[in-house]
Design a protein around this motif. Sequence first.
Motif, PDB file in Angstrom:
ATOM      1  N   GLY A 138     105.890 -28.299 -19.670  1.00 45.51           N
ATOM      2  CA  GLY A 138     106.687 -29.061 -18.714  1.00 45.51           C
ATOM      3  C   GLY A 138     108.164 -28.778 -18.921  1.00 45.51           C
ATOM      4  N   LEU A 139     109.001 -29.501 -18.194  1.00 42.05           N
ATOM      5  CA  LEU A 139     110.437 -29.311 -18.355  1.00 42.05           C
ATOM      6  C   LEU A 139     111.191 -30.620 -18.182  1.00 42.05           C
ATOM      7  N   TRP A 140     112.320 -30.677 -18.842  1.00 40.68           N
ATOM      8  CA  TRP A 140     113.309 -31.751 -18.673  1.00 40.68           C
ATOM      9  C   TRP A 140     114.658 -31.071 -18.597  1.00 40.68           C
ATOM     10  N   ARG A 141     115.386 -31.274 -17.502  1.00 44.57           N
ATOM     11  CA  ARG A 141     116.654 -30.584 -17.288  1.00 44.57           C
ATOM     12  C   ARG A 141     117.761 -31.595 -17.031  1.00 44.57           C
ATOM     13  N   ALA A 142     118.916 -31.320 -17.599  1.00 40.99           N
ATOM     14  CA  ALA A 142     120.059 -32.218 -17.411  1.00 40.99           C
ATOM     15  C   ALA A 142     121.356 -31.414 -17.427  1.00 40.99           C
ATOM     16  N   THR A 143     122.356 -31.948 -16.748  1.00 37.33           N
ATOM     17  CA  THR A 143     123.714 -31.435 -16.817  1.00 37.33           C
ATOM     18  C   THR A 143     124.530 -32.376 -17.695  1.00 37.33           C
TER      19      THR A 143
ATOM     20  N   ARG B 237      96.374 -29.289 -29.693  1.00 37.52           N
ATOM     21  CA  ARG B 237      96.344 -29.731 -28.293  1.00 37.52           C
ATOM     22  C   ARG B 237      96.984 -28.738 -27.341  1.00 37.52           C
ATOM     23  N   PHE B 238      97.940 -27.934 -27.856  1.00 37.56           N
ATOM     24  CA  PHE B 238      98.737 -27.090 -26.963  1.00 37.56           C
ATOM     25  C   PHE B 238      99.215 -25.877 -27.748  1.00 37.56           C
ATOM     26  N   PRO B 239      99.041 -24.663 -27.194  1.00 35.41           N
ATOM     27  CA  PRO B 239      99.292 -23.450 -27.995  1.00 35.41           C
ATOM     28  C   PRO B 239     100.737 -22.980 -28.040  1.00 35.41           C
ATOM     29  N   LEU B 240     101.655 -23.683 -27.368  1.00 34.87           N
ATOM     30  CA  LEU B 240     103.050 -23.248 -27.330  1.00 34.87           C
ATOM     31  C   LEU B 240     103.968 -24.326 -27.894  1.00 34.87           C
ATOM     32  N   PRO B 241     105.116 -23.929 -28.453  1.00 37.23           N
ATOM     33  CA  PRO B 241     106.055 -24.913 -28.994  1.00 37.23           C
ATOM     34  C   PRO B 241     106.977 -25.477 -27.916  1.00 37.23           C
ATOM     35  N   ALA B 242     107.565 -26.619 -28.210  1.00 39.63           N
ATOM     36  CA  ALA B 242     108.658 -27.114 -27.374  1.00 39.63           C
ATOM     37  C   ALA B 242     109.874 -26.209 -27.564  1.00 39.63           C
ATOM     38  N   LYS B 243     110.798 -26.246 -26.615  1.00 38.87           N
ATOM     39  CA  LYS B 243     111.951 -25.346 -26.672  1.00 38.87           C
ATOM     40  C   LYS B 243     113.123 -25.980 -25.951  1.00 38.87           C
ATOM     41  N   VAL B 244     114.342 -25.800 -26.499  1.00 39.54           N
ATOM     42  CA  VAL B 244     115.550 -26.278 -25.829  1.00 39.54           C
ATOM     43  C   VAL B 244     116.516 -25.108 -25.677  1.00 39.54           C
ATOM     44  N   SER B 245     117.118 -24.982 -24.495  1.00 39.60           N
ATOM     45  CA  SER B 245     118.047 -23.887 -24.208  1.00 39.60           C
ATOM     46  C   SER B 245     119.234 -24.426 -23.426  1.00 39.60           C
TER      47      SER B 245
ATOM     48  N   LEU C 202     108.699 -28.848 -22.370  1.00 40.27           N
ATOM     49  CA  LEU C 202     107.945 -29.952 -22.940  1.00 40.27           C
ATOM     50  C   LEU C 202     106.513 -29.555 -23.284  1.00 40.27           C
ATOM     51  N   THR C 203     105.968 -30.234 -24.266  1.00 38.31           N
ATOM     52  CA  THR C 203     104.569 -30.107 -24.661  1.00 38.31           C
ATOM     53  C   THR C 203     104.011 -31.511 -24.859  1.00 38.31           C
ATOM     54  N   PRO C 204     102.696 -31.642 -25.049  1.00 36.91           N
ATOM     55  CA  PRO C 204     102.163 -32.986 -25.331  1.00 36.91           C
ATOM     56  C   PRO C 204     102.786 -33.625 -26.565  1.00 36.91           C
ATOM     57  N   ALA C 205     103.238 -32.804 -27.519  1.00 33.83           N
ATOM     58  CA  ALA C 205     103.850 -33.342 -28.731  1.00 33.83           C
ATOM     59  C   ALA C 205     105.340 -33.634 -28.573  1.00 33.83           C
TER      60      ALA C 205
ATOM     61  N   ALA D  26     115.900 -32.807 -13.349  1.00 34.16           N
ATOM     62  CA  ALA D  26     114.473 -32.673 -13.016  1.00 34.16           C
ATOM     63  C   ALA D  26     113.655 -32.924 -14.267  1.00 34.16           C
ATOM     64  N   SER D  27     112.422 -33.383 -14.044  1.00 38.39           N
ATOM     65  CA  SER D  27     111.510 -33.567 -15.166  1.00 38.39           C
ATOM     66  C   SER D  27     110.088 -33.591 -14.654  1.00 38.39           C
ATOM     67  N   TRP D  28     109.207 -32.850 -15.318  1.00 37.03           N
ATOM     68  CA  TRP D  28     107.782 -33.007 -15.083  1.00 37.03           C
ATOM     69  C   TRP D  28     107.018 -32.637 -16.346  1.00 37.03           C
ATOM     70  N   PRO D  29     105.813 -33.172 -16.490  1.00 39.37           N
ATOM     71  CA  PRO D  29     105.089 -33.023 -17.754  1.00 39.37           C
ATOM     72  C   PRO D  29     104.382 -31.679 -17.869  1.00 39.37           C
TER      73      PRO D  29
END
Length: 399
Positions: free
Chosen positions: A191-196, A237-245, A270-273, A306-309
């Motif tokens: 998923g993603l969470w985006r902010a300015t 639960r999920f094969p990829l890590p969370a990430k911030v850029s 975003l990830t479930p964790a 924007a944000s979605w899971p």
Amino acid sequence: MNEFDYVAAARQRTGSVVELAQDLVRLPSRGGIDDYQPVLDCVESWLADRALPHRRLFDSDAGLVGLLVEIAGKRPGPWWGLDACLDTAPFGDEEAWSFAPTAGDVVDNWLLGRGAADSKLAASTFCHIAEDLHRHTDRLTGGLSVLLDVDEHTGQFGGARAYLSDTRTQRAAGIMIGYPGFEEIVVGGRGLWRATLTVHAPAGHSGSSKTVTGAISRAARLVGLLDQAQLPGPDSRFPLPAKVSVTAISGGSGFSVVSDRVDLNVDVRLTPAFDEVAAAALVREAVKQVDEEMPGPAPTEVSVVASWPPFQLTPKDEPAAAMLRAADSLGIPLATKTAGPSNIGNLMSAHGVPATAGFGVPYEGLHGTDERARLTELPSVYALYHRTVLDLLQAAPPA
């Protein structure tokens, strides 16, 4: 033949599929740049010539954002969906292309031009499958929706949002998105969470005898904290890590002025964790630390854009399971994948519509120079979607 040969039937359709796709590629429809009306008119004319039931989808701000084809079976049951976007990425440096971005030519069994891969060939394929089903609605349980959306490459997903909000729509029990790529289907995505973030500071002269901490320095400290953030890695639960850029930074002018404002774009995957609550907390904690260490005239502002899971299907969940059954029956090796980038599947999943994405023809130059789609595998792609849809609609294969 005792059993319907889906691939042989698909070969009889691919000439027409390619012809419509060529027409679409030759109509520029870059997201946020070109008028979408011509490419939508082209498809609408094709549908009308074949008496396929369809209607336009509108957004209150963007206007016409897509077409929806609806094939209703004679027996009640769940509806299923196919989706392909008709808008495209920009051309980029046209001088770098070895052919025109709107060429639409077929050379050595490759369809050339922007949108050939993403996703006008898929749009044409799905229109033809809708025509196949429309000839035999008496065999269908439930129905098929084909969403042909625009405003996708802007990131606004206007066509998909219009489909989800339209009260007349038969909400699909699951949807298959026709992004290209032949070896796997995408059954999940981060998923993603985006902010300015708006960073403030006192304005000043760079040559002043007074020490002035400008907004750029405060923003640089904030970027450093975000870059150093410790995020959860993959788990069961999920094969990829969370990430911030930090994906964009703007502010400042010339040499003699100390900037009083800098804007940062922050993209968190975003990830479930690590959900949207955790993402917001991480960013706000970094903002708080900078505001305390390097006080400014006003607190740093955080504006969520924007944000979605995240989403993820198992191989037993429909429509992924039906696609895997079809692949097995057709002898197509097909793996499943959870993708790093988000896609319309995230949006659909957030609205309770399970989605797959990413099974289509092989490609090159996606979103880049010399985009092209290989047609060799097109009969197999067509056959797999055709067989999958008939399976989901509990329909016997054509005689």
